[in-house]
Design a protein around this motif. Structure first.
Motif, short mmCIF file in Angstrom:
data_model
loop_
_atom_site.label_atom_id
_atom_site.label_comp_id
_atom_site.label_asym_id
_atom_site.label_seq_id
_atom_site.Cartn_x
_atom_site.Cartn_y
_atom_site.Cartn_z
N LEU A 118 0.85 -1.18 0.00
CA LEU A 118 0.00 0.00 0.00
C LEU A 118 0.89 1.24 0.00
O LEU A 118 1.42 1.64 1.04
CB LEU A 118 -0.91 0.01 1.24
N PRO A 119 1.10 1.87 -1.14
CA PRO A 119 1.99 3.02 -1.19
C PRO A 119 1.34 4.26 -0.59
O PRO A 119 0.11 4.41 -0.60
CB PRO A 119 2.23 3.21 -2.69
N ALA A 120 2.18 5.12 -0.06
CA ALA A 120 1.72 6.40 0.47
C ALA A 120 2.07 7.49 -0.54
O ALA A 120 2.87 7.29 -1.47
CB ALA A 120 2.38 6.69 1.81
N ALA A 121 1.48 8.65 -0.36
CA ALA A 121 1.90 9.80 -1.15
C ALA A 121 3.38 10.06 -0.85
O ALA A 121 3.86 9.84 0.27
CB ALA A 121 1.05 11.01 -0.78
N ARG A 122 4.11 10.52 -1.84
CA ARG A 122 5.53 10.79 -1.65
C ARG A 122 5.70 11.82 -0.52
O ARG A 122 5.02 12.86 -0.51
CB ARG A 122 6.14 11.32 -2.93
N THR A 123 6.59 11.50 0.43
CA THR A 123 6.70 12.28 1.66
C THR A 123 8.14 12.64 1.93
O THR A 123 9.07 11.87 1.63
CB THR A 123 6.12 11.47 2.85
N TRP A 124 8.34 13.82 2.55
CA TRP A 124 9.67 14.29 2.96
C TRP A 124 9.60 14.70 4.42
O TRP A 124 8.68 15.40 4.84
CB TRP A 124 10.10 15.51 2.12
N PRO A 154 2.39 19.01 10.68
CA PRO A 154 3.21 18.76 11.88
C PRO A 154 3.29 17.26 12.12
O PRO A 154 2.41 16.51 11.70
CB PRO A 154 2.45 19.48 12.99
N ILE A 155 4.34 16.81 12.79
CA ILE A 155 4.48 15.37 12.99
C ILE A 155 3.42 14.82 13.93
O ILE A 155 3.23 13.60 14.00
CB ILE A 155 5.90 15.00 13.51
N SER A 156 2.71 15.71 14.63
CA SER A 156 1.57 15.30 15.45
C SER A 156 0.41 16.24 15.17
O SER A 156 0.12 17.15 15.93
CB SER A 156 1.93 15.33 16.95
N PRO A 157 -0.30 16.03 14.04
CA PRO A 157 -1.39 16.94 13.69
C PRO A 157 -2.46 16.97 14.77
O PRO A 157 -2.73 15.98 15.45
CB PRO A 157 -1.94 16.34 12.39
N ALA A 158 -3.06 18.13 14.93
CA ALA A 158 -4.11 18.33 15.92
C ALA A 158 -5.09 19.35 15.37
O ALA A 158 -4.77 20.09 14.43
CB ALA A 158 -3.52 18.81 17.25
N PRO A 186 12.49 22.31 12.02
CA PRO A 186 12.28 21.44 10.84
C PRO A 186 11.98 20.00 11.20
O PRO A 186 11.25 19.32 10.47
CB PRO A 186 13.59 21.59 10.07
N TRP A 187 12.53 19.50 12.30
CA TRP A 187 12.30 18.12 12.69
C TRP A 187 10.83 17.85 13.04
O TRP A 187 10.38 16.70 13.05
CB TRP A 187 13.17 17.76 13.89
N ALA A 188 10.07 18.92 13.31
CA ALA A 188 8.68 18.77 13.74
C ALA A 188 7.70 18.80 12.57
O ALA A 188 6.49 18.83 12.78
CB ALA A 188 8.32 19.85 14.74
N TRP A 189 8.22 18.78 11.31
CA TRP A 189 7.34 18.92 10.15
C TRP A 189 7.64 17.86 9.10
O TRP A 189 8.77 17.40 8.96
CB TRP A 189 7.50 20.31 9.52
N ALA A 190 6.59 17.51 8.36
CA ALA A 190 6.71 16.64 7.20
C ALA A 190 5.94 17.28 6.06
O ALA A 190 4.99 18.05 6.27
CB ALA A 190 6.16 15.25 7.50
N ALA A 191 6.36 16.97 4.84
CA ALA A 191 5.66 17.46 3.65
C ALA A 191 5.35 16.28 2.74
O ALA A 191 6.08 15.28 2.73
CB ALA A 191 6.52 18.49 2.91
N SER A 192 4.27 16.40 2.01
CA SER A 192 3.89 15.32 1.10
C SER A 192 3.29 15.91 -0.17
O SER A 192 2.81 17.05 -0.18
CB SER A 192 2.88 14.37 1.76
N GLU A 193 3.37 15.11 -1.23
CA GLU A 193 2.75 15.55 -2.48
C GLU A 193 1.24 15.62 -2.31
O GLU A 193 0.66 14.91 -1.48
CB GLU A 193 3.10 14.58 -3.61
#
Length: 808
Positions: free
Chosen positions: A316-322, A344-348, A375-382
């Motif tokens: 099950l692939p995920a959207a490309r993530t950084w 954020p790495i812990s969305p709320a 920066p460590w507290a964030w992720a980005a995705s397509e």
């Protein structure tokens, strides 16, 4: 999609679909399917579209295998995070993603979690090619399977013919597999695993889901205050004796699960729970700390994690993530910011995922500043294109962005995936963001084509039987919290019915006498209205009827009727019919798992009756008649449908306490003062009518000695006649049967109330109204003492903010 199903759905005209949409809304109300806690206007009903989301069998088979693989992968990952941490040591996974996540629980380090990540939920979408894509994992306390079952029940009725003729995968097997997996997860502490579902005492968005899931599984819902750790075991406090608990299904945040070892704030936690899991005293599902797996940054590393732990690529692939904590990834994100989604790495709710393209230049700059600061507290995705599915609207079918939530139960055997799930759709046509369930449109999910599907390990084991000393199946223990809710369900239902009966009688007097001031009927009307004010503590904004001041606005002909409308329909004022009915429904909602499903049909009908506006000049009789019919139906459902165990006892005890208090209070306020003979006669008849005892009173008057006054006969009938189910002595007798085996203070309070009642000379008191009033006040206090004894010794202790009882 099979052609037969496609043809059946295509044959539904726009008018058919709109009718079914209305039918679905009605069924949702009848079943009490609500999302979130009650608001000012009552529960928030689920918005459900009548058209199901259909998934062909071949498509589902591939997805099912991928979800089973993912459940195994997440279980292995969680075991490594809190165990050897080979992934971090081997450089497969950056330590910051784990250690920096708010749901990483350091105190759980070293506690084995292998095969303990039993429940997972996965949010899915589709890409431009129609392939499934992972959007998010839910491992903290996965919710929604109960809603999936509820939407299936509603949709199956709204599309009965189509559902009956379609070859669908059924949902019940999933809950059977969940129950077996939970029982098998227990440590070797007993022959029979005892399971409880731990929920938040403050309530939340998913109370209905928890209650229906508990009903389907057959496990009790508990709060932290119901549980304790003692003597090497976990125990559930009940109204009888402590019961052992082997497995706790955690529906509270992991950081709040143990106020002794954790610092997540008060509420929902059991002191010592972390250490108890470490020692194997109790199994917690999902494990404390499982919320770390919901980190969206993990998607950037899951292909490598899967190869390391399973020697397989993810199905099950995920959207490309950084992950922005990686310098190279951060540079890429900065260069392509407008094309990405940041999370954020812990969305709320107060810190959600963000579609950057939808921000203004200033908002993008502010967001990027926040990312660069941590920066460590964030992720980005397509950004995937929205997956569109149709919903029924008055203007025809309208495509909406969609998300599918699926559910998996794992354990030591092969994972079992719920064949379907719960779809959420955006409410607005142009919105690409799909909101939470409260603000979304839901759909049932039909997997076409029966199939054996994966099973739990081996054959389904025979279910053990819990037997008592005489070989009968033992009753389910009742936590004080549940006893409290059942008790107040009974009290508020009785209070609302009693008030409705009083208003119905008063409405007759108003209709006959409001335009005839100075007559006995007008005086009797005022006496009864004052008595209702005293009983309900909902007072009219007017001078007392005894004041000699000139007639005021509130005394004009329309004022009494307007006051009766207020007493009936005002849901914001304590003491009204609608307020009490809503509180009864709220209490019932807390113990849905022990009540008949028919309860919600009646409560829904009652809510519609009390919220359908009528003109203040219209008569109330039809509304009040329907209201009383609803409460009679509730009584019938309880009488004929509830097992005579602790659940029935506390529900009935609530009704008996309330009926006893209401009767004595009404007698004190309505009959405590003497009036002209004709006025007294009219008031006494009104009181007897409201207590369903007028016919019996007339028979007694005809049969009794002339020296026995009508008032004395009425007091005997409503207070001391053990054959009258409306009499006080009858309520006290039933209370002894309901709760006579509980703690000593309750028995003593019941005995004291009986002593006060037996000590009254009814004939003599009927001739001295002052003595009668004082005696009734003592009698009322003694009955209130029974309720107080129950509250302090048997029922759940509530903080003032959670207290059900309204002072009177």
């Amino acid at each position: 999609m099979p052609s037969q199903l496609l043809a059946a759905l295509a044959a539904l005209t726009p008018q058919d679909l709109l009718r079914r949409r209305g039918a679905v809304a009605q069924l949702v109300q009848d079943d009490g399917i609500a999302v979130g806690p009650d608001g000012p206007d009552g529960p928030h009903p689920l918005r459900l579209d009548p058209l199901p989301l259909v998934i062909p069998a071949a498509d589902w088979a591939l997805l099912e295998a991928a979800l089973a693989q993912r459940a195994e992968l997440l279980d292995l990952l969680l075991a490594d995070i809190y165990g050897e941490r080979r992934l971090i040591d081997g450089g497969v996974l950056p330590a910051e993603i784990i250690i920096g996540h708010p749901q990483f629980v350091a105190q759980a380090d070293g506690i084995s979690t292998r095969h303990r990540l039993l429940l997972t939920a996965t949010d899915l979408g589709r890409d431009e090619a129609g392939e499934w894509r992972l959007l998010a994992d839910r491992t903290q306390a996965p919710v929604g399977a109960g809603y999936a079952m509820a939407t299936r029940r509603v949709t199956a009725r709204a599309l009965a013919a189509v559902h009956r003729e379609t070859d669908l995968r059924r949902l019940r097997e999933f809950f059977d597999a969940m129950r077996i997996a939970l029982q098998e997860s227990a440590s070797e502490t007993s022959d029979l695993a005892h399971v409880a579902i731990l929920t938040d005492p403050e309530g939340g968005e998913t109370g209905f889901d928890e209650a229906l899931t508990a009903t389907l599984l057959g496990f009790p819902i508990v709060h932290a205050e119901d549980l304790s750790l003692d003597g090497g075991r976990a125990w559930l406090r009940t109204t009888d004796r402590p019961e052992p608990i082997d497995v706790i299904v955690r529906r509270v945040n992991g950081g709040r699960a143990d106020p002794l070892d954790l610092t997540g704030g008060p509420g929902g936690g059991v002191p010592g729970l972390v250490e108890a899991t470490r020692r194997g005293i109790v199994t917690v599902v999902n494990p404390i700390g499982a919320g770390v797996l919901e980190n969206p940054a993990l998607a950037a590393y899951l292909p490598a994690i899967s190869r390391a732990l399973l020697d397989q690529d993810p199905l099950l692939p995920a959207a490309r993530t950084w992950w922005c904590g990686d310098a190279e990834s951060l540079r890429y994100v900065g260069a392509h910011l407008e094309d990405l989604q940041l999370a954020p790495i812990s969305p709320a709710p107060d810190n959600p995922r963000v579609f950057v393209a939808g921000l203004t230049a200033a908002e993008r700059a502010e967001l990027w500043t926040r990312v660069q600061a941590q920066p460590w507290a964030w992720a980005a995705s397509e950004v995937l294109p929205p997956w569109m599915n149709d919903v029924v609207t008055p203007d025809g079918l309208s495509p909406r962005a969609s998300v599918l939530r699926t559910f998996t139960v794992a354990g030591s055997g092969s994972p079992v995936v719920l064949p379907g799930g719960l779809a959420r759709l955006a409410t607005e046509a142009g919105d690409r963001r799909v909101p939470g369930l409260r603000d979304a449109i839901a759909k049932d999910v039909w997997v076409v084509g029966e199939g054996p599907g994966p099973r739990a390990s081996g054959a389904t084991p025979a279910e053990p039987m819990i037997t008592g000393s005489h070989g009968r199946v033992a009753s389910v223990p009742l936590p004080p919290r549940a006893a409290d809710d059942l008790y107040w369900f009974g009290r508020y239902a009785e209070r609302a019915e009693s008030t409705a009966r009083l208003i119905m009688v008063a409405d007759d007097l108003v209709e006959d006498h409001v335009r005839r001031p100075g007559t006995p009927g007008y005086e009797a009307m005022q006496v009864l209205l004052d008595a209702i004010d005293g009983v309900t503590v909902v007072h009219r904004d007017r001078p007392s009827r005894r004041d000699a001041a000139p007639r005021q606005q509130a005394d004009r002909p329309s004022a009494p009727l307007a006051h009766l409308h207020t007493l009936t329909f005002d849901g914001a004022r304590s003491g009204t019919v609608r307020y009490s009915a809503r509180r009864a429904a709220r209490a019932a909602g807390q113990v849905r798992q022990v009540l008949s499903l028919d309860t919600w049909i009646v409560l829904s009908r009652l809510e519609r009756t009390l919220t359908t506006p009528i003109d203040p000049s219209e008569q109330l009789q039809s509304v009040l008649a329907r209201t009383i019919e609803s409460f009679l139906a509730l009584s019938g459902i309880a009488a004929e449908g509830m097992i005579r165990d602790a659940s029935w006892a506390f529900f009935d005890a609530g009704r008996r306490v309330e009926r006893a208090q209401e009767t004595v209070r009404l007698l004190r306020h309505a009959l405590g003062e003497p009036h002209a003979r004709r006025v007294d006669t009219l008031v006494l008849d009104a009181v007897l009518r409201s207590r369903e005892s007028l016919i019996s009173h007339r028979r007694r008057v005809a049969e009794r000695h002339p020296a026995d006054t009508r008032l004395a006969i009425a007091l005997d009938l409503l207070l001391t006649d053990a054959s009258n189910p409306r009499a006080l002595t009858y309520q006290l007798t039933q209370l002894v049967a309901d709760v006579g085996t509980v703690k000593t203070p309750v028995r003593e309070a019941l005995s004291a109330a009986t002593t006060v009642l037996d000590g009254g000379d009814i004939v003599a008191l009927a001739r001295d109204r002052d003595r009668l009033t004082a005696w009734l006040r003592d009698l009322e206090s003694s009955v209130r003492a029974v309720s107080k004894a129950l509250d302090t010794t048997t029922l759940r202790h509530r903080s003032p903010g959670l207290a059900f009882e309204e002072p009177r």
